[in-house]
Design a protein around this motif. Structure first.
Motif, PDB file in Angstrom:
ATOM      1  N   VAL A 120       0.885  -1.166   0.000  1.00 11.24           N
ATOM      2  CA  VAL A 120       0.000   0.000   0.000  1.00 11.24           C
ATOM      3  C   VAL A 120       0.923   1.216   0.000  1.00 11.24           C
ATOM      4  CG1 VAL A 120      -1.771   1.301   1.237  1.00 11.24           C
ATOM      5  CG2 VAL A 120      -1.801  -1.211   1.299  1.00 11.24           C
ATOM      6  N   PRO A 122       2.717   4.611   0.596  1.00 12.90           N
ATOM      7  CA  PRO A 122       2.590   5.569   1.693  1.00 12.90           C
ATOM      8  C   PRO A 122       1.704   6.764   1.349  1.00 12.90           C
ATOM      9  CG  PRO A 122       4.833   4.776   1.595  1.00 12.90           C
ATOM     10  CD  PRO A 122       4.115   4.225   0.380  1.00 12.90           C
ATOM     11  N   LEU A 124      -0.947   6.716  -0.084  1.00 13.21           N
ATOM     12  CA  LEU A 124      -2.343   6.290   0.128  1.00 13.21           C
ATOM     13  C   LEU A 124      -2.572   5.801   1.556  1.00 13.21           C
ATOM     14  CD1 LEU A 124      -3.110   4.384  -3.197  1.00 13.21           C
ATOM     15  CD2 LEU A 124      -3.753   6.725  -2.574  1.00 13.21           C
ATOM     16  N   GLY A 125      -1.615   6.070   2.437  1.00  9.02           N
ATOM     17  CA  GLY A 125      -1.781   5.708   3.843  1.00  9.02           C
ATOM     18  C   GLY A 125      -1.016   4.486   4.291  1.00  9.02           C
ATOM     19  N   GLY A 126      -0.277   3.841   3.388  1.00  5.62           N
ATOM     20  CA  GLY A 126       0.521   2.682   3.778  1.00  5.62           C
ATOM     21  C   GLY A 126       1.699   3.098   4.638  1.00  5.62           C
ATOM     22  N   THR A 127       2.205   2.154   5.385  1.00  3.98           N
ATOM     23  CA  THR A 127       3.350   2.426   6.262  1.00  3.98           C
ATOM     24  C   THR A 127       4.657   2.163   5.518  1.00  3.98           C
ATOM     25  OG1 THR A 127       3.555   0.171   7.100  1.00  3.98           O
ATOM     26  CG2 THR A 127       1.990   1.625   8.238  1.00  3.98           C
ATOM     27  N   ASN A 132       5.055  -3.982   4.975  1.00  5.18           N
ATOM     28  CA  ASN A 132       4.328  -3.384   3.858  1.00  5.18           C
ATOM     29  C   ASN A 132       5.165  -3.365   2.574  1.00  5.18           C
ATOM     30  OD1 ASN A 132       2.104  -2.051   2.591  1.00  5.18           O
ATOM     31  ND2 ASN A 132       3.108  -0.085   2.914  1.00  5.18           N
ATOM     32  N   GLN A 160      -9.416  13.499   0.634  1.00  4.25           N
ATOM     33  CA  GLN A 160      -9.000  12.172   1.061  1.00  4.25           C
ATOM     34  C   GLN A 160      -9.398  11.157  -0.013  1.00  4.25           C
ATOM     35  OE1 GLN A 160     -10.790  10.873   4.709  1.00  4.25           O
ATOM     36  NE2 GLN A 160      -9.817   8.871   4.638  1.00  4.25           N
ATOM     37  N   THR A 162     -10.600   7.866  -1.308  1.00  6.82           N
ATOM     38  CA  THR A 162     -11.438   6.820  -0.713  1.00  6.82           C
ATOM     39  C   THR A 162     -11.525   5.572  -1.581  1.00  6.82           C
ATOM     40  OG1 THR A 162     -13.409   7.801  -1.705  1.00  6.82           O
ATOM     41  CG2 THR A 162     -12.841   8.481   0.561  1.00  6.82           C
ATOM     42  N   TRP A 176     -12.480  10.366  -4.340  1.00  6.33           N
ATOM     43  CA  TRP A 176     -12.056  11.087  -3.145  1.00  6.33           C
ATOM     44  C   TRP A 176     -13.203  11.886  -2.577  1.00  6.33           C
ATOM     45  CZ3 TRP A 176     -10.378  12.595  -8.027  1.00  6.33           C
ATOM     46  CH2 TRP A 176     -10.793  13.849  -8.451  1.00  6.33           C
ATOM     47  N   ASN A 179     -12.226  17.411   2.207  1.00  7.17           N
ATOM     48  CA  ASN A 179     -12.242  17.669   3.643  1.00  7.17           C
ATOM     49  C   ASN A 179     -12.504  19.127   3.964  1.00  7.17           C
ATOM     50  OD1 ASN A 179     -11.772  14.999   4.316  1.00  7.17           O
ATOM     51  ND2 ASN A 179      -9.556  15.239   4.321  1.00  7.17           N
TER      52      ASN A 179
END
Length: 181
Positions: A120, A122, A124-127, A132, A160, A162, A176, A179
């Motif tokens: 995933v 980073p 898109l929010g992956g670590t 990962n 964000q 989605t 998306w 926000n």
């Protein structure tokens, strides 16, 4: 459109474990997914173990196309040459994620035509945790990340993501929510 790779620049000073084992003849095809981002006059010189690119400008300046952030930045414009700076493990870790490469590969070389990639991304929010990271074909990594970052240009600041959809024709489409409120 960026120039084709020029084999005249030696990159032997970049440690082997920080390189993706791809043939020089494959560089242009792998790099094609990034032609929308890279300024005119920059040539791909090397694909790193993590799928980033070392680029050389017409003026000899070295830059890196960071596939995590989807941006090009100069890496050798200071007084020290990059070869000298790479003697510092902190520089290698910052530019090439050396610590993560060594942890994931655990002394095993990458197979030919492969590089490391985040399962995933980073962005898109992956670590950036080793759990990962996976070994994937360099061609699929470059296609996926080049198309993802191109699609991300259309996402408004602060929105964000989605949903990520791979179109039948291979393009990336994003969904998306804003926000702003």
């Amino acid at each position: 459109m960026p120039k084709k790779s020029v084999p005249s620049m030696s990159t032997q000073w970049i440690p082997q474990h920080l390189r993706a084992p791809v043939l020089e003849a494959e560089l242009d095809a792998l790099f094609e997914e990034w032609s929308w981002l890279v300024p005119e006059g920059m040539c791909p010189q090397l694909l790193t173990a993590f799928g980033d690119w070392i680029l050389r400008g017409d003026d000899g300046t070295l830059s890196m196309l960071d596939t995590i952030e989807g941006e090009v930045r100069t890496i050798d414009a200071g007084t020290a040459t990059l070869a000298e700076r790479l003697q510092d493990p902190n520089v290698r870790d910052h530019l090439f994620l050396e610590g993560l490469v060594l942890t994931v590969l655990d002394e095993n070389p990458l197979p030919g035509g492969h590089c490391l990639s985040f399962k995933v991304p980073p962005i898109l929010g992956g670590t950036t945790d080793p759990s990962n990271v996976e070994v994937r074909r360099a061609a699929s990594v470059q296609a996926w990340l080049g198309r993802l970052h191109k699609a991300l240009r259309d996402v408004p600041p602060g929105a964000q993501v989605t949903g990520v959809f791979i179109a039948e024709w291979g393009g990336v489409q994003l969904e998306w929510i804003s926000n702003c409120g």
